[in-house]
Write a protein that holds these residues in place. Structure first.
Motif, PDB file in Angstrom:
ATOM      1  N   ILE A 220       0.846  -1.194   0.000  1.00  0.00           N
ATOM      2  CA  ILE A 220       0.000   0.000   0.000  1.00  0.00           C
ATOM      3  C   ILE A 220       0.883   1.246   0.000  1.00  0.00           C
ATOM      4  CG2 ILE A 220      -1.752   1.310   1.268  1.00  0.00           C
ATOM      5  CD1 ILE A 220      -2.785  -1.350   2.365  1.00  0.00           C
ATOM      6  N   TYR A 221       0.554   2.182  -0.896  1.00  0.00           N
ATOM      7  CA  TYR A 221       1.343   3.408  -1.065  1.00  0.00           C
ATOM      8  C   TYR A 221       0.441   4.605  -0.767  1.00  0.00           C
ATOM      9  CZ  TYR A 221       3.993  -0.159  -3.400  1.00  0.00           C
ATOM     10  OH  TYR A 221       4.659  -1.335  -3.666  1.00  0.00           O
ATOM     11  N   THR A 222       0.882   5.431   0.172  1.00  0.00           N
ATOM     12  CA  THR A 222       0.016   6.529   0.594  1.00  0.00           C
ATOM     13  C   THR A 222       0.840   7.758   0.960  1.00  0.00           C
ATOM     14  OG1 THR A 222      -1.857   7.084   2.035  1.00  0.00           O
ATOM     15  CG2 THR A 222      -0.029   5.874   3.053  1.00  0.00           C
ATOM     16  N   SER A 223       0.149   8.831   1.313  1.00  0.00           N
ATOM     17  CA  SER A 223       0.813  10.070   1.691  1.00  0.00           C
ATOM     18  C   SER A 223       0.016  10.750   2.798  1.00  0.00           C
ATOM     19  CB  SER A 223       0.921  11.009   0.482  1.00  0.00           C
ATOM     20  OG  SER A 223      -0.372  11.398   0.039  1.00  0.00           O
ATOM     21  N   TYR A 224       0.673  11.687   3.479  1.00  0.00           N
ATOM     22  CA  TYR A 224       0.030  12.393   4.587  1.00  0.00           C
ATOM     23  C   TYR A 224       0.613  13.798   4.687  1.00  0.00           C
ATOM     24  CZ  TYR A 224       4.423  11.411   6.963  1.00  0.00           C
ATOM     25  OH  TYR A 224       5.753  11.355   7.278  1.00  0.00           O
ATOM     26  N   ASN A 225      -0.165  14.698   5.287  1.00  0.00           N
ATOM     27  CA  ASN A 225       0.288  16.068   5.522  1.00  0.00           C
ATOM     28  C   ASN A 225       0.851  16.153   6.940  1.00  0.00           C
ATOM     29  OD1 ASN A 225       0.689  18.801   5.883  1.00  0.00           O
ATOM     30  ND2 ASN A 225      -1.255  19.419   4.975  1.00  0.00           N
ATOM     31  N   PRO A 226       2.149  16.316   7.117  1.00  0.00           N
ATOM     32  CA  PRO A 226       2.755  16.314   8.454  1.00  0.00           C
ATOM     33  C   PRO A 226       2.450  17.561   9.277  1.00  0.00           C
ATOM     34  CG  PRO A 226       4.404  16.899   6.834  1.00  0.00           C
ATOM     35  CD  PRO A 226       3.159  16.535   6.058  1.00  0.00           C
ATOM     36  N   LYS A 227       1.821  18.558   8.637  1.00  0.00           N
ATOM     37  CA  LYS A 227       1.566  19.824   9.334  1.00  0.00           C
ATOM     38  C   LYS A 227       0.158  19.933   9.902  1.00  0.00           C
ATOM     39  CE  LYS A 227       5.049  22.371   6.701  1.00  0.00           C
ATOM     40  NZ  LYS A 227       5.339  23.559   5.861  1.00  0.00           N
ATOM     41  N   THR A 228      -0.655  18.910   9.733  1.00  0.00           N
ATOM     42  CA  THR A 228      -2.010  18.944  10.269  1.00  0.00           C
ATOM     43  C   THR A 228      -2.202  17.816  11.271  1.00  0.00           C
ATOM     44  OG1 THR A 228      -2.969  17.485   8.584  1.00  0.00           O
ATOM     45  CG2 THR A 228      -2.850  19.848   8.072  1.00  0.00           C
ATOM     46  N   ASP A 229      -3.146  18.010  12.196  1.00  0.00           N
ATOM     47  CA  ASP A 229      -3.432  16.967  13.184  1.00  0.00           C
ATOM     48  C   ASP A 229      -3.963  15.706  12.506  1.00  0.00           C
ATOM     49  OD1 ASP A 229      -2.595  18.546  15.279  1.00  0.00           O
ATOM     50  OD2 ASP A 229      -4.602  19.269  15.776  1.00  0.00           O
ATOM     51  N   ASP A 230      -4.846  15.912  11.504  1.00  0.00           N
ATOM     52  CA  ASP A 230      -5.388  14.758  10.785  1.00  0.00           C
ATOM     53  C   ASP A 230      -4.282  13.991  10.069  1.00  0.00           C
ATOM     54  OD1 ASP A 230      -7.958  15.219  11.619  1.00  0.00           O
ATOM     55  OD2 ASP A 230      -8.599  16.213   9.775  1.00  0.00           O
ATOM     56  N   GLY A 231      -3.342  14.727   9.482  1.00  0.00           N
ATOM     57  CA  GLY A 231      -2.238  14.091   8.784  1.00  0.00           C
ATOM     58  C   GLY A 231      -1.359  13.286   9.726  1.00  0.00           C
ATOM     59  N   LYS A 232      -1.100  13.837  10.909  1.00  0.00           N
ATOM     60  CA  LYS A 232      -0.282  13.130  11.899  1.00  0.00           C
ATOM     61  C   LYS A 232      -0.989  11.872  12.400  1.00  0.00           C
ATOM     62  CE  LYS A 232       1.905  17.419  13.457  1.00  0.00           C
ATOM     63  NZ  LYS A 232       1.961  18.427  14.547  1.00  0.00           N
ATOM     64  N   LYS A 233      -2.303  11.967  12.611  1.00  0.00           N
ATOM     65  CA  LYS A 233      -3.071  10.799  13.061  1.00  0.00           C
ATOM     66  C   LYS A 233      -3.092   9.728  11.973  1.00  0.00           C
ATOM     67  CE  LYS A 233      -6.152  13.383  16.128  1.00  0.00           C
ATOM     68  NZ  LYS A 233      -7.545  13.891  16.339  1.00  0.00           N
ATOM     69  N   PHE A 234      -3.231  10.175  10.717  1.00  0.00           N
ATOM     70  CA  PHE A 234      -3.257   9.212   9.617  1.00  0.00           C
ATOM     71  C   PHE A 234      -1.922   8.483   9.524  1.00  0.00           C
ATOM     72  CE2 PHE A 234      -2.369   8.043   5.224  1.00  0.00           C
ATOM     73  CZ  PHE A 234      -3.460   7.216   4.965  1.00  0.00           C
TER      74      PHE A 234
ATOM     75  N   GLN B 201       3.975   1.958   2.516  1.00  0.00           N
ATOM     76  CA  GLN B 201       4.944   3.014   2.242  1.00  0.00           C
ATOM     77  C   GLN B 201       4.200   4.340   2.340  1.00  0.00           C
ATOM     78  OE1 GLN B 201       8.195   2.854   1.631  1.00  0.00           O
ATOM     79  NE2 GLN B 201       8.443   0.634   1.491  1.00  0.00           N
ATOM     80  N   ALA B 202       4.568   5.181   3.319  1.00  0.00           N
ATOM     81  CA  ALA B 202       3.901   6.469   3.529  1.00  0.00           C
ATOM     82  C   ALA B 202       4.889   7.604   3.296  1.00  0.00           C
ATOM     83  CB  ALA B 202       3.330   6.556   4.938  1.00  0.00           C
ATOM     84  N   ARG B 203       4.491   8.564   2.487  1.00  0.00           N
ATOM     85  CA  ARG B 203       5.351   9.701   2.154  1.00  0.00           C
ATOM     86  C   ARG B 203       4.681  11.009   2.557  1.00  0.00           C
ATOM     87  NH1 ARG B 203       8.408   6.290   2.026  1.00  0.00           N
ATOM     88  NH2 ARG B 203       9.883   5.617   0.415  1.00  0.00           N
ATOM     89  N   GLU B 204       5.510  11.982   2.982  1.00  0.00           N
ATOM     90  CA  GLU B 204       4.989  13.308   3.317  1.00  0.00           C
ATOM     91  C   GLU B 204       4.500  14.010   2.060  1.00  0.00           C
ATOM     92  OE1 GLU B 204       7.634  15.838   5.388  1.00  0.00           O
ATOM     93  OE2 GLU B 204       7.976  14.457   7.058  1.00  0.00           O
ATOM     94  N   ARG B 205       3.351  14.668   2.185  1.00  0.00           N
ATOM     95  CA  ARG B 205       2.879  15.509   1.091  1.00  0.00           C
ATOM     96  C   ARG B 205       3.677  16.811   1.111  1.00  0.00           C
ATOM     97  NH1 ARG B 205      -1.968  13.702  -1.094  1.00  0.00           N
ATOM     98  NH2 ARG B 205      -2.297  15.734  -2.061  1.00  0.00           N
TER      99      ARG B 205
ATOM    100  N   GLU C 283       0.910  15.045  -3.565  1.00  0.00           N
ATOM    101  CA  GLU C 283       1.680  13.816  -3.411  1.00  0.00           C
ATOM    102  C   GLU C 283       2.926  13.879  -4.283  1.00  0.00           C
ATOM    103  OE1 GLU C 283      -1.163  10.066  -2.245  1.00  0.00           O
ATOM    104  OE2 GLU C 283      -0.676  10.393  -4.342  1.00  0.00           O
ATOM    105  N   LYS C 284       4.025  13.387  -3.734  1.00  0.00           N
ATOM    106  CA  LYS C 284       5.267  13.305  -4.504  1.00  0.00           C
ATOM    107  C   LYS C 284       5.849  11.906  -4.345  1.00  0.00           C
ATOM    108  CE  LYS C 284       5.895  17.569  -6.109  1.00  0.00           C
ATOM    109  NZ  LYS C 284       5.985  17.868  -7.547  1.00  0.00           N
ATOM    110  N   GLY C 285       5.968  11.184  -5.436  1.00  0.00           N
ATOM    111  CA  GLY C 285       6.680   9.918  -5.397  1.00  0.00           C
ATOM    112  C   GLY C 285       5.879   8.678  -5.113  1.00  0.00           C
ATOM    113  N   VAL C 286       4.579   8.806  -4.784  1.00  0.00           N
ATOM    114  CA  VAL C 286       3.787   7.629  -4.453  1.00  0.00           C
ATOM    115  C   VAL C 286       3.626   6.715  -5.663  1.00  0.00           C
ATOM    116  CG1 VAL C 286       1.487   6.823  -3.776  1.00  0.00           C
ATOM    117  CG2 VAL C 286       2.572   8.680  -2.518  1.00  0.00           C
ATOM    118  N   ASP C 287       3.291   7.303  -6.825  1.00  0.00           N
ATOM    119  CA  ASP C 287       3.133   6.482  -8.030  1.00  0.00           C
ATOM    120  C   ASP C 287       4.455   5.870  -8.469  1.00  0.00           C
ATOM    121  OD1 ASP C 287       4.121   8.970  -8.674  1.00  0.00           O
ATOM    122  OD2 ASP C 287       2.951   9.196 -10.519  1.00  0.00           O
TER     123      ASP C 287
END
Length: 209
Positions: free
Chosen positions: A64-78, A95-99, A131-135
């Motif tokens: 599974i390839y995904t991304s998250y926003n490290p600057k938001t609470d929702d992103g940190k929880k995800f 594999q999780a990457r920062e947006r 997203e950067k690099g997920v694909d």
């Protein structure tokens, strides 16, 4: 027949939300995907596509390839959920990457960046991420595991046409790729793949109660 499943998390989640939301007439609908059981179900559907009525196969795991926003609470929880719960489930690799920040819109006249909402009474900062690099990660693993002969059949849950070169390369080596799609969306990728199945036909099975 060894089957691996490759999932673009947000591509699948957001497309399923949209399609089910249209059916339910709910623009804010969010599908509760059974991520633990998704891979086994997708591998069975792929076996059904290849043999017509199913065939003996072994499910070799889900990537599974995904991304998250490290600057938001929702992103940190995800990120916490994806890396400490989902990644620990049997047969699942995440594999999780920062947006990354997205370029701000610009005024067509002065060409300056629009940093805050111009609407009266709002004025909130405009913050966008991408997203950067997920694909790229998905395509790289699809090729890497094919070359190392880790699977015979790959299921790819994405509509991204950027996957076309990777799919063509992998299938040139004798592997089969099945798209888990949402026709008529992603028709170019579905056409390139050996076969495909419609996720909407099994939507009830891949959701948690």
């Amino acid at each position: 027949m060894r089957i691996c499943v490759f999932v673009d998390y947000w591509n699948l989640q957001l497309t399923l939300n949209k399609r089910l939301g249209e059916v339910r007439k709910d623009d804010d609908f969010r599908a509760k995907i059974d991520w633990k059981g998704l891979g086994a179900l997708f591998s069975q559907e792929a076996a059904n596509v290849i043999a017509g009525v199913g065939t003996a196969h072994s499910y070799e795991g889900t990537y599974i390839y995904t991304s998250y926003n490290p600057k938001t609470d929702d992103g940190k929880k995800f990120k916490q959920w994806a890396t400490t719960w989902l990644d620990r489930q049997p047969g699942i690799n995440v594999q999780a990457r920062e947006r990354k920040p997205k370029a701000l819109p610009k005024c067509n006249t002065c060409h300056r960046e629009i940093t805050h909402c111009p609407h009266t009474g709002c004025g909130h900062p405009i913050v966008q991420t991408v997203e950067k690099g997920v694909d790229t990660l998905l395509a790289t693993d699809l090729i890497r595991l094919a070359v190392s002969n880790a699977y015979d059949v790959a299921v790819i849950a994405t509509l991204d046409a950027d996957m076309l070169p990777a799919v063509e390369f992998v299938q040139s080596g004798g592997k089969k790729i099945i798209q888990a799609g949402f026709p008529p969306m992603g028709v170019d990728l579905a056409t390139e793949c050996w076969g495909s199945f419609d996720v909407m036909k099994i939507a009830a099975q891949i959701q948690r109660p």
